[in-house]
Design a protein around this motif. Structure first.
Motif, PDB file in Angstrom:
ATOM      1  N   LEU A   3      11.404  -4.758   6.003  1.00 20.87           N
ATOM      2  CA  LEU A   3      10.286  -4.128   6.777  1.00 20.87           C
ATOM      3  C   LEU A   3      10.753  -3.314   7.987  1.00 20.87           C
ATOM      4  O   LEU A   3       9.824  -2.316   8.220  1.00 20.87           O
ATOM      5  N   ARG A   4      11.544  -3.458   8.335  1.00 23.84           N
ATOM      6  CA  ARG A   4      12.190  -2.519   9.640  1.00 23.84           C
ATOM      7  C   ARG A   4      12.488  -1.183   8.741  1.00 23.84           C
ATOM      8  O   ARG A   4      12.282  -0.030   9.749  1.00 23.84           O
ATOM      9  N   GLU A   5      12.961  -1.118   7.758  1.00 15.22           N
ATOM     10  CA  GLU A   5      13.073   0.154   7.070  1.00 15.22           C
ATOM     11  C   GLU A   5      12.156   0.769   6.646  1.00 15.22           C
ATOM     12  O   GLU A   5      12.201   1.856   6.182  1.00 15.22           O
ATOM     13  N   SER A   6      11.014   0.197   6.392  1.00 13.61           N
ATOM     14  CA  SER A   6       9.822   0.794   5.903  1.00 13.61           C
ATOM     15  C   SER A   6       8.978   1.719   6.750  1.00 13.61           C
ATOM     16  O   SER A   6       9.270   1.623   8.074  1.00 13.61           O
ATOM     17  N   PRO A   7       8.399   2.775   6.279  1.00 16.56           N
ATOM     18  CA  PRO A   7       7.876   3.903   7.341  1.00 16.56           C
ATOM     19  C   PRO A   7       6.517   3.261   7.938  1.00 16.56           C
ATOM     20  O   PRO A   7       5.973   2.186   7.414  1.00 16.56           O
ATOM     21  N   TRP A   8       6.090   3.985   8.797  1.00 16.16           N
ATOM     22  CA  TRP A   8       4.942   3.545   9.629  1.00 16.16           C
ATOM     23  C   TRP A   8       3.779   3.571   8.802  1.00 16.16           C
ATOM     24  O   TRP A   8       3.011   2.746   8.874  1.00 16.16           O
ATOM     25  N   SER A   9       3.584   4.307   7.806  1.00 13.30           N
ATOM     26  CA  SER A   9       2.554   4.151   6.995  1.00 13.30           C
ATOM     27  C   SER A   9       2.332   2.829   6.221  1.00 13.30           C
ATOM     28  O   SER A   9       1.245   2.220   6.053  1.00 13.30           O
ATOM     29  N   VAL A  53      -7.448   2.706   1.790  1.00 13.19           N
ATOM     30  CA  VAL A  53      -6.300   3.265   2.400  1.00 13.19           C
ATOM     31  C   VAL A  53      -4.965   2.606   2.445  1.00 13.19           C
ATOM     32  O   VAL A  53      -3.683   3.071   2.165  1.00 13.19           O
ATOM     33  N   GLY A  54      -4.932   1.375   3.164  1.00 12.69           N
ATOM     34  CA  GLY A  54      -4.029   0.546   3.520  1.00 12.69           C
ATOM     35  C   GLY A  54      -3.251  -0.244   2.182  1.00 12.69           C
ATOM     36  O   GLY A  54      -1.970   0.049   2.099  1.00 12.69           O
ATOM     37  N   VAL A  55      -4.001  -0.520   1.278  1.00 10.67           N
ATOM     38  CA  VAL A  55      -3.331  -0.800   0.015  1.00 10.67           C
ATOM     39  C   VAL A  55      -2.405   0.438  -0.548  1.00 10.67           C
ATOM     40  O   VAL A  55      -1.258   0.528  -1.230  1.00 10.67           O
ATOM     41  N   ASN A  56      -2.956   1.596  -0.474  1.00  9.05           N
ATOM     42  CA  ASN A  56      -2.415   2.911  -1.257  1.00  9.05           C
ATOM     43  C   ASN A  56      -1.111   3.117  -0.269  1.00  9.05           C
ATOM     44  O   ASN A  56      -0.227   3.538  -0.895  1.00  9.05           O
ATOM     45  N   PHE A  57      -1.272   2.966   0.691  1.00 10.40           N
ATOM     46  CA  PHE A  57      -0.049   3.321   1.779  1.00 10.40           C
ATOM     47  C   PHE A  57       1.108   2.344   1.162  1.00 10.40           C
ATOM     48  O   PHE A  57       2.076   2.774   1.136  1.00 10.40           O
ATOM     49  N   VAL A  58       0.855   1.218   1.149  1.00 11.79           N
ATOM     50  CA  VAL A  58       1.618   0.228   0.749  1.00 11.79           C
ATOM     51  C   VAL A  58       2.217   0.232  -0.784  1.00 11.79           C
ATOM     52  O   VAL A  58       3.354   0.367  -0.870  1.00 11.79           O
ATOM     53  N   VAL A  59       1.422   0.817  -1.724  1.00 12.11           N
ATOM     54  CA  VAL A  59       1.853   1.214  -3.136  1.00 12.11           C
ATOM     55  C   VAL A  59       2.735   2.374  -2.908  1.00 12.11           C
ATOM     56  O   VAL A  59       3.774   2.372  -3.728  1.00 12.11           O
ATOM     57  N   ASP A  60       2.460   3.369  -2.185  1.00 12.30           N
ATOM     58  CA  ASP A  60       3.114   4.620  -2.284  1.00 12.30           C
ATOM     59  C   ASP A  60       4.500   4.320  -1.727  1.00 12.30           C
ATOM     60  O   ASP A  60       5.604   4.753  -2.265  1.00 12.30           O
ATOM     61  N   TRP A  61       4.736   3.445  -0.658  1.00 10.33           N
ATOM     62  CA  TRP A  61       6.041   3.044  -0.232  1.00 10.33           C
ATOM     63  C   TRP A  61       6.946   2.091  -1.245  1.00 10.33           C
ATOM     64  O   TRP A  61       7.847   2.629  -1.491  1.00 10.33           O
ATOM     65  N   PHE A  62       6.206   1.311  -1.956  1.00  9.88           N
ATOM     66  CA  PHE A  62       6.758   0.342  -3.139  1.00  9.88           C
ATOM     67  C   PHE A  62       7.266   1.425  -4.119  1.00  9.88           C
ATOM     68  O   PHE A  62       8.284   1.202  -4.567  1.00  9.88           O
ATOM     69  N   LEU A  63       6.429   2.342  -4.540  1.00  8.89           N
ATOM     70  CA  LEU A  63       6.793   3.142  -5.808  1.00  8.89           C
ATOM     71  C   LEU A  63       8.124   4.037  -5.440  1.00  8.89           C
ATOM     72  O   LEU A  63       8.827   4.250  -6.064  1.00  8.89           O
ATOM     73  N   HIS A  64       8.096   4.617  -4.067  1.00 13.35           N
ATOM     74  CA  HIS A  64       9.023   5.368  -3.630  1.00 13.35           C
ATOM     75  C   HIS A  64      10.143   4.527  -3.499  1.00 13.35           C
ATOM     76  O   HIS A  64      11.582   4.889  -3.801  1.00 13.35           O
ATOM     77  N   LYS A  65      10.246   3.058  -3.076  1.00 11.00           N
ATOM     78  CA  LYS A  65      11.389   2.246  -2.936  1.00 11.00           C
ATOM     79  C   LYS A  65      11.992   1.803  -4.086  1.00 11.00           C
ATOM     80  O   LYS A  65      13.087   1.762  -4.418  1.00 11.00           O
ATOM     81  N   THR A  66      11.014   1.466  -5.345  1.00 16.24           N
ATOM     82  CA  THR A  66      11.848   1.247  -6.627  1.00 16.24           C
ATOM     83  C   THR A  66      12.152   2.336  -7.570  1.00 16.24           C
ATOM     84  O   THR A  66      12.669   1.907  -8.530  1.00 16.24           O
ATOM     85  N   SER A  67      11.532   3.617  -7.065  1.00 11.16           N
ATOM     86  CA  SER A  67      12.207   4.679  -8.041  1.00 11.16           C
ATOM     87  C   SER A  67      13.599   5.217  -7.599  1.00 11.16           C
ATOM     88  O   SER A  67      14.304   5.860  -8.191  1.00 11.16           O
ATOM     89  N   GLY A  68      14.399   4.516  -6.432  1.00 13.54           N
ATOM     90  CA  GLY A  68      15.595   5.124  -6.303  1.00 13.54           C
ATOM     91  C   GLY A  68      15.665   6.271  -5.430  1.00 13.54           C
ATOM     92  O   GLY A  68      16.802   6.785  -5.364  1.00 13.54           O
ATOM     93  N   LEU A  69      14.603   6.961  -5.054  1.00 13.01           N
ATOM     94  CA  LEU A  69      14.696   8.426  -4.726  1.00 13.01           C
ATOM     95  C   LEU A  69      15.009   7.891  -2.926  1.00 13.01           C
ATOM     96  O   LEU A  69      14.958   6.795  -2.390  1.00 13.01           O
TER      97      LEU A  69
END
Length: 286
Positions: free
Chosen positions: A19-25, A268-284
């Protein structure tokens, strides 16, 4: 034993670190989702009035008694918006779960069995996807009726086609792996292979797709309610609340925009979380 006993202590710490490492979005999205979940679960305790209780005159202006006024029947708008979180979000969540149950099982079967099963399921999905989903849903609901059960089943079946496409596509890359072939040679059954070997390896894109599908289902239910074929009165629903109070816009009153804003904010809130999750699981990396 040491690893097992240490695991419960690591899980909360890992969650806090994540949670601390997650972006503000993403934090904003999680906060929005949390607020909506609390409103849905504790609506009777939070709302000042009942869901269908007539407490004043029609279209009363904003006041201390009615913070965002009353609707076309004299019901408190704030209470209706809070109860709308329980009805609209709850039904959308159940519909998305059913859509994923249908689509993921069909997609796994198509990827694992291939042959005529893949062709039959694939062509059926192509036919369903060839018709715009909202128009198709309007047509089916007009024929079978506008009960909540009918709406959940119709939307779930139509939306499961998208889940099928994704599940089949990502599963195709897994079924050719050596560990799947080894499971087959060991004599493992079809359901065991799908559940134990394939599903864990495609979980990340499916979880992300669940968030996106929830948004689309949520918007579809709101659109159907706005058109009069979704959640029926007197049940509080954000789509029907916009329709019932739309006449206030002509007088410069923004009250009908509040349930519309509630729909947009959750999306908008759900899309922010999904975008972060996709970035996190992609390994980028950032």
């Amino acid at each position: 034993m040491a690893v097992t006993s240490d695991t419960p202590r690591r899980s909360p710490a890992r969650a806090v670190k994540l949670l601390r490492e997650s972006p503000w979005s993403a934090r904003f999205g999680m906060a929005v989702i949390l607020v909506y979940v609390v409103a849905a679960l504790f609506a009777p305790a939070i709302a000042p009035y009942g869901e269908t209780e007539i407490v004043g005159a029609e279209y009363e202006v904003w006041s201390e008694q009615f913070p965002i006024g009353t609707d076309n029947l004299g019901r408190d708008m704030l209470s209706r918006v809070i109860y709308g979180a329980r009805n609209t979000v709850g039904i959308a969540f159940l519909t998305t779960l059913l859509a994923f149950l249908i689509g993921s099982i069909a997609g796994l079967l198509a990827a694992t069995l291939r042959g005529w099963v893949d062709q039959l399921l694939g062509r059926t999905v192509d036919v369903l996807m060839a018709i715009p989903s909202l128009i198709f849903a309007l047509l089916i609901l007009t024929i079978v009726g506008t009960s909540v059960i009918n709406m959940i089943v119709v939307i779930a079946v139509l939306d499961s086609t998208r889940v099928f496409r994704l599940t089949r596509a990502v599963s195709m890359n897994v079924v050719v792996m050596d560990f799947v072939e080894s499971a087959r040679l060991r004599g493992e059954g079809l359901w065991w292979i799908m559940r134990q070997e394939i599903l864990p390896n495609i979980a990340a894109p499916l979880v992300a797709e669940f968030g996106l599908r929830f948004c689309f289902v949520f918007l579809t239910i709101s659109a159907l309610s706005f058109l009069g074929l979704g959640i029926q009165p007197p049940t509080a629903d954000w789509g029907s609340m916009v329709r019932d109070n739309a006449t206030l816009i002509s007088y410069g009153d923004i009250t009908p925009m509040i349930p519309a804003a509630a729909i947009a904010l959750l999306t908008v809130g759900v899309n922010f979380v999904v975008d972060w999750f996709l970035h996190k699981t992609s390994g980028l990396k950032e």
